[in-house]
Design a protein around this motif. Structure first.
Motif, PDB file in Angstrom:
ATOM      1  N   MET A   5       0.835  -1.201   0.000  1.00 56.08           N
ATOM      2  CA  MET A   5       0.000   0.000   0.000  1.00 56.08           C
ATOM      3  C   MET A   5       0.873   1.257   0.000  1.00 56.08           C
ATOM      4  N   LYS A   6       1.966   1.209   0.749  1.00 53.36           N
ATOM      5  CA  LYS A   6       2.876   2.354   0.797  1.00 53.36           C
ATOM      6  C   LYS A   6       3.501   2.598  -0.578  1.00 53.36           C
ATOM      7  N   ILE A   7       3.923   1.531  -1.232  1.00 53.29           N
ATOM      8  CA  ILE A   7       4.508   1.654  -2.571  1.00 53.29           C
ATOM      9  C   ILE A   7       3.470   2.223  -3.534  1.00 53.29           C
ATOM     10  N   GLY A   8       2.248   1.720  -3.481  1.00 53.26           N
ATOM     11  CA  GLY A   8       1.188   2.197  -4.351  1.00 53.26           C
ATOM     12  C   GLY A   8       0.877   3.666  -4.123  1.00 53.26           C
ATOM     13  N   ALA A   9       0.840   4.087  -2.863  1.00 49.70           N
ATOM     14  CA  ALA A   9       0.571   5.489  -2.545  1.00 49.70           C
ATOM     15  C   ALA A   9       1.678   6.381  -3.093  1.00 49.70           C
ATOM     16  N   ASN A  10       2.899   5.960  -2.934  1.00 49.80           N
ATOM     17  CA  ASN A  10       4.029   6.747  -3.443  1.00 49.80           C
ATOM     18  C   ASN A  10       4.023   6.809  -4.971  1.00 49.80           C
ATOM     19  N   LEU A  11       3.702   5.692  -5.622  1.00 46.58           N
ATOM     20  CA  LEU A  11       3.623   5.679  -7.092  1.00 46.58           C
ATOM     21  C   LEU A  11       2.515   6.614  -7.586  1.00 46.58           C
ATOM     22  N   SER A  12       1.389   6.570  -6.928  1.00 43.24           N
ATOM     23  CA  SER A  12       0.268   7.414  -7.309  1.00 43.24           C
ATOM     24  C   SER A  12       0.613   8.894  -7.158  1.00 43.24           C
ATOM     25  N   TRP A  13       1.247   9.244  -6.053  1.00 39.37           N
ATOM     26  CA  TRP A  13       1.645  10.631  -5.807  1.00 39.37           C
ATOM     27  C   TRP A  13       2.682  11.078  -6.838  1.00 39.37           C
ATOM     28  N   LYS A  14       3.654  10.235  -7.142  1.00 38.91           N
ATOM     29  CA  LYS A  14       4.670  10.558  -8.140  1.00 38.91           C
ATOM     30  C   LYS A  14       4.031  10.777  -9.506  1.00 38.91           C
ATOM     31  N   TYR A  15       3.097   9.905  -9.862  1.00 33.97           N
ATOM     32  CA  TYR A  15       2.404  10.045 -11.145  1.00 33.97           C
ATOM     33  C   TYR A  15       1.661  11.379 -11.191  1.00 33.97           C
ATOM     34  N   TYR A  16       0.976  11.720 -10.121  1.00 33.20           N
ATOM     35  CA  TYR A  16       0.241  12.991 -10.083  1.00 33.20           C
ATOM     36  C   TYR A  16       1.192  14.171 -10.271  1.00 33.20           C
ATOM     37  N   GLN A  17       2.297  14.148  -9.548  1.00 35.13           N
ATOM     38  CA  GLN A  17       3.267  15.235  -9.658  1.00 35.13           C
ATOM     39  C   GLN A  17       3.830  15.339 -11.074  1.00 35.13           C
ATOM     40  N   ASP A  18       4.206  14.212 -11.640  1.00 34.87           N
ATOM     41  CA  ASP A  18       4.812  14.198 -12.977  1.00 34.87           C
ATOM     42  C   ASP A  18       3.842  14.637 -14.065  1.00 34.87           C
ATOM     43  N   ASN A  19       2.557  14.414 -13.848  1.00 35.94           N
ATOM     44  CA  ASN A  19       1.550  14.703 -14.867  1.00 35.94           C
ATOM     45  C   ASN A  19       0.610  15.831 -14.469  1.00 35.94           C
ATOM     46  N   PHE A  20       1.016  16.623 -13.504  1.00 35.46           N
ATOM     47  CA  PHE A  20       0.156  17.682 -12.983  1.00 35.46           C
ATOM     48  C   PHE A  20      -0.301  18.650 -14.066  1.00 35.46           C
ATOM     49  N   GLU A  21       0.630  19.170 -14.837  1.00 35.60           N
ATOM     50  CA  GLU A  21       0.272  20.164 -15.857  1.00 35.60           C
ATOM     51  C   GLU A  21      -0.677  19.585 -16.895  1.00 35.60           C
ATOM     52  N   PHE A  22      -0.438  18.356 -17.296  1.00 30.68           N
ATOM     53  CA  PHE A  22      -1.308  17.691 -18.266  1.00 30.68           C
ATOM     54  C   PHE A  22      -2.718  17.533 -17.697  1.00 30.68           C
ATOM     55  N   MET A  23      -2.816  17.043 -16.461  1.00 30.58           N
ATOM     56  CA  MET A  23      -4.134  16.855 -15.849  1.00 30.58           C
ATOM     57  C   MET A  23      -4.830  18.194 -15.627  1.00 30.58           C
ATOM     58  N   LYS A  24      -4.071  19.197 -15.213  1.00 29.44           N
ATOM     59  CA  LYS A  24      -4.654  20.522 -14.992  1.00 29.44           C
ATOM     60  C   LYS A  24      -5.255  21.056 -16.287  1.00 29.44           C
ATOM     61  N   GLU A  25      -4.528  20.892 -17.370  1.00 25.37           N
ATOM     62  CA  GLU A  25      -5.017  21.353 -18.669  1.00 25.37           C
ATOM     63  C   GLU A  25      -6.241  20.551 -19.119  1.00 25.37           C
ATOM     64  N   MET A  26      -6.171  19.237 -18.983  1.00 29.28           N
ATOM     65  CA  MET A  26      -7.274  18.384 -19.431  1.00 29.28           C
ATOM     66  C   MET A  26      -8.554  18.640 -18.630  1.00 29.28           C
ATOM     67  N   LEU A  27      -8.406  18.984 -17.356  1.00 30.55           N
ATOM     68  CA  LEU A  27      -9.574  19.175 -16.495  1.00 30.55           C
ATOM     69  C   LEU A  27      -9.943  20.640 -16.310  1.00 30.55           C
ATOM     70  N   SER A  28      -9.314  21.522 -17.070  1.00 29.16           N
ATOM     71  CA  SER A  28      -9.536  22.964 -16.880  1.00 29.16           C
ATOM     72  C   SER A  28     -10.988  23.378 -17.106  1.00 29.16           C
ATOM     73  N   ASN A  29     -11.698  22.715 -17.988  1.00 28.54           N
ATOM     74  CA  ASN A  29     -13.093  23.066 -18.265  1.00 28.54           C
ATOM     75  C   ASN A  29     -14.082  22.082 -17.657  1.00 28.54           C
ATOM     76  N   ALA A  30     -13.575  21.165 -16.873  1.00 29.69           N
ATOM     77  CA  ALA A  30     -14.438  20.155 -16.249  1.00 29.69           C
ATOM     78  C   ALA A  30     -14.832  20.607 -14.841  1.00 29.69           C
ATOM     79  N   SER A  31     -15.668  19.842 -14.235  1.00 26.16           N
ATOM     80  CA  SER A  31     -16.073  20.120 -12.859  1.00 26.16           C
ATOM     81  C   SER A  31     -14.847  20.028 -11.945  1.00 26.16           C
TER      82      SER A  31
END
Length: 99
Positions: A5-31
């Protein structure tokens, strides 16, 4: 299992950080709730160190529509982190307590 679970949490957080700008852009017009879900599901931590890390990340990566959710998330992480620290120094950590 906890280690996994610890490894999964760290992987998920790393993925979010690495892809933050992409997700921010993709969700800019969403709820905003979609970004909130991404944040919450990428920060499943209960340590004071991770709370500091998450807070520092969002200071550098502003999300005005998610400020309240991030604040609540950090408050929850800190409360859980303080509880964990209390448990670590309690009799609950002693094997004899459980026998």
């Amino acid at each position: 299992m906890l280690y996994t679970m610890k490894i999964g949490a760290n992987l998920s957080w790393k993925y979010y950080q690495d892809n933050f700008e992409f997700m921010k852009e993709m969700l800019s017009n969403a709820s905003p709730s979609l970004m909130h879900a991404c944040i919450i599901n990428s920060t499943r931590f209960c340590t004071l160190e991770k709370a500091k890390e998450v807070e520092a990340f969002f200071k550098d990566h502003s999300l005005p529509s998610s400020e309240r959710s991030i604040s609540q998330l950090l408050e929850n992480m800190r409360a859980n982190g303080m509880f964990l620290e209390t448990v670590k120094i309690s009799k609950l950590m002693d094997v004899a307590f459980w026998n």
